[in-house]
Design an enzyme around this catalytic site. Structure first.
Site, PDB file in Angstrom:
ATOM      1  N   ARG A  73      -2.202   7.924  13.219  1.00  0.00           N
ATOM      2  CA  ARG A  73      -2.158   6.446  13.293  1.00  0.00           C
ATOM      3  C   ARG A  73      -3.504   5.980  13.842  1.00  0.00           C
ATOM      4  NH1 ARG A  73       0.259   3.320  10.493  1.00  0.00           N
ATOM      5  NH2 ARG A  73       2.245   4.328  10.916  1.00  0.00           N
ATOM      6  N   ARG A  99      -4.843  11.589   1.928  1.00  0.00           N
ATOM      7  CA  ARG A  99      -4.959  11.456   3.396  1.00  0.00           C
ATOM      8  C   ARG A  99      -4.123  12.495   4.143  1.00  0.00           C
ATOM      9  NH1 ARG A  99      -1.630   6.250   5.736  1.00  0.00           N
ATOM     10  NH2 ARG A  99       0.275   6.462   4.500  1.00  0.00           N
ATOM     11  N   HIS A 169      -8.801   2.459   5.033  1.00  0.00           N
ATOM     12  CA  HIS A 169      -7.783   1.693   5.782  1.00  0.00           C
ATOM     13  C   HIS A 169      -8.153   1.647   7.274  1.00  0.00           C
ATOM     14  CE1 HIS A 169      -3.837   0.672   7.398  1.00  0.00           C
ATOM     15  NE2 HIS A 169      -3.317   0.609   6.214  1.00  0.00           N
ATOM     16  N   ASP A 213      -0.022  -9.238   7.081  1.00  0.00           N
ATOM     17  CA  ASP A 213      -0.213  -8.147   6.109  1.00  0.00           C
ATOM     18  C   ASP A 213      -0.641  -8.819   4.803  1.00  0.00           C
ATOM     19  OD1 ASP A 213       1.839  -5.232   5.202  1.00  0.00           O
ATOM     20  OD2 ASP A 213      -0.221  -5.830   4.678  1.00  0.00           O
ATOM     21  N   GLU A 277      -9.444  -3.664   5.847  1.00  0.00           N
ATOM     22  CA  GLU A 277      -9.563  -2.528   4.923  1.00  0.00           C
ATOM     23  C   GLU A 277     -10.327  -2.952   3.667  1.00  0.00           C
ATOM     24  OE1 GLU A 277      -5.010  -2.382   6.257  1.00  0.00           O
ATOM     25  OE2 GLU A 277      -5.382  -1.496   4.293  1.00  0.00           O
TER      26      GLU A 277
HETATM   27  O1  TA6 Z   1      -2.621  -1.876   4.773  1.00  0.00           O
HETATM   28  C1  TA6 Z   1      -1.462  -2.451   5.332  1.00  0.00           C
HETATM   29  C2  TA6 Z   1      -0.278  -1.541   5.029  1.00  0.00           C
HETATM   30  O2  TA6 Z   1      -0.100  -1.407   3.636  1.00  0.00           O
HETATM   31  C3  TA6 Z   1       0.947  -2.102   5.735  1.00  0.00           C
HETATM   32  O3  TA6 Z   1       1.854  -2.671   4.818  1.00  0.00           O
HETATM   33  C4  TA6 Z   1       1.508  -0.880   6.483  1.00  0.00           C
HETATM   34  O4  TA6 Z   1       2.364  -0.145   5.646  1.00  0.00           O
HETATM   35  C5  TA6 Z   1       0.211  -0.139   6.789  1.00  0.00           C
HETATM   36  O5  TA6 Z   1      -0.516  -0.224   5.554  1.00  0.00           O
HETATM   37  C6  TA6 Z   1       0.348   1.247   7.366  1.00  0.00           C
HETATM   38  O6  TA6 Z   1       0.787   2.129   6.419  1.00  0.00           O
HETATM   39  P1  TA6 Z   1       1.067   3.668   6.880  1.00  0.00           P
HETATM   40  O7  TA6 Z   1       1.605   4.323   5.656  1.00  0.00           O
HETATM   41  O8  TA6 Z   1      -0.245   4.245   7.319  1.00  0.00           O
HETATM   42  O9  TA6 Z   1       2.037   3.564   8.031  1.00  0.00           O
END
Ligand code: TA6
Length: 305
Positions: A73, A99, A169, A213, A277
């Site tokens: 995370r 990833r 991201h 979001d 992102e």
């Molecule tokens: O980029 C935003 C997003 O698509 C959110 O909707 C949330 O799902 C975030 O990415 C994190 O995604 P992850 O799969 O890393 O928990």
């Protein structure tokens, strides 16, 4: 990845490999200009701090769990060859498969200005072809200095054209999300994922008072994160990226995530981060002809307010 396989790319005292749990080990970079960490799983940069910065610029959750196959995370997860949930197969991982897979180091070096450069790569395999039936070579070229530069290079090594959605991201460290603003996306249409994908436009810099979001399409402009608490501005420049995604889960959603951890403010870690992102997602997906390549790049810099 056995250390010996990495040894030829080590730069003593500047770029070293540390075996680690879950993340398949990580590269630790330290030079006169900055320090950074990159996990071999997912080529996930998890830390970057210019020497001139009073605080880290890239945020990683204090509760991040090093789990094989799952990105940590925070940091800069590489979303490729799709963004978000897979269009038709819910069993496939969100944000693509790269990833969660091991990448190889394929080049390293010291730049004339003192920055450290390293390239990581992943190619297709039986496992990837089962999820996405194309031959490819994907590289992440990282330049760690007073600025952070990353290029995501997609090579089509197969015989047919393919299309990808992609994003870096990036989780940025901020003093308090409630005081932060994101500039550069005013007047740009976005899909609001907190409102079932409604198309909206805002006329002011983005302010945060709940979950945000948003997928901004058809925008190649730079963004800046204004952080009055840490007294700095983070500039985000990009090349060959037509989409920008802005995300903060806020309190309720982050409690369900379990790995956002405690924050400096004594509340959740969600207060200390914002994702901006850079990518090519949705209608901005990219087609790559056989034998061709596509390069998307970002450059992050920090300045005092
Ligand atoms: O980029 C935003 C997003 O698509 C959110 O909707 C949330 O799902 C975030 O990415 C994190 O995604 P992850 O799969 O890393 O928990």
């Amino acid at each position: 990845m056995p250390t010996t396989r990495f040894a030829r790319f080590a730069l003593p005292g500047e770029l070293e490999f540390n075996p680690g749990p879950g993340t398949l080990g990580s590269l630790h970079i330290r030079n006169e200009l900055a320090s950074a960490t990159i996990c071999l799983q997912g080529a996930q940069l998890t830390a970057w701090r210019p020497r001139s910065a009073g605080n880290p610029v890239i945020w990683t959750s204090p509760s991040a769990q090093a789990t094989a196959g799952k990105s940590l995370r925070g940091g800069v997860p590489v979303c490729w060859p799709w963004f978000g949930p897979h269009a038709t197969q819910s069993t496939l991982p969100a944000h693509g498969f790269v990833r969660g897979l091991p990448w190889e180091v394929c080049a390293s070096g010291r730049a004339a200005d003192g920055a450290t450069e390293v390239t990581l790569a992943i190619g297709d395999s039986e496992q990837t072809r089962a999820a996405w039936p194309h031959a490819f070579l994907l590289e992440l070229q990282v330049r760690v200095g007073a600025t952070l530069e990353m290029s995501l290079v997609t090579r089509n090594t197969g015989l047919g054209t393919f299309s990808v959605s992609e994003a870096l991201h990036t989780y940025f460290a901020i003093g308090d999300i409630a005081a932060a603003r994101v500039h550069g996306l005013e007047e740009v249409e976005f899909l609001d994922k907190t409102r079932a994908g409604d198309r909206r436009v805002e006329h002011q810099p983005i302010a945060f008072d709940g979950e945000i979001d948003r997928v901004y399409c058809n925008t190649s402009g730079d963004c800046t994160i204004e952080d009055p608490v840490l007294g700095r501005r983070i500039r985000i420049s990009k090349t060959d990226s037509r989409s920008t995604v802005v995300w903060n889960p806020w309190d309720e959603k982050s409690r369900k995530m379990g790995d956002l951890g405690p924050g400096r403010q004594g509340e959740g870690g969600w207060r200390d981060m914002v994702c901006v992102e850079s990518g090519n997602v949705g209608s901005n997906e990219v087609s790559v002809l056989p034998g061709a390549l596509h390069r998307m790049a970002v450059r992050y810099s920090v300045e005092a307010l």
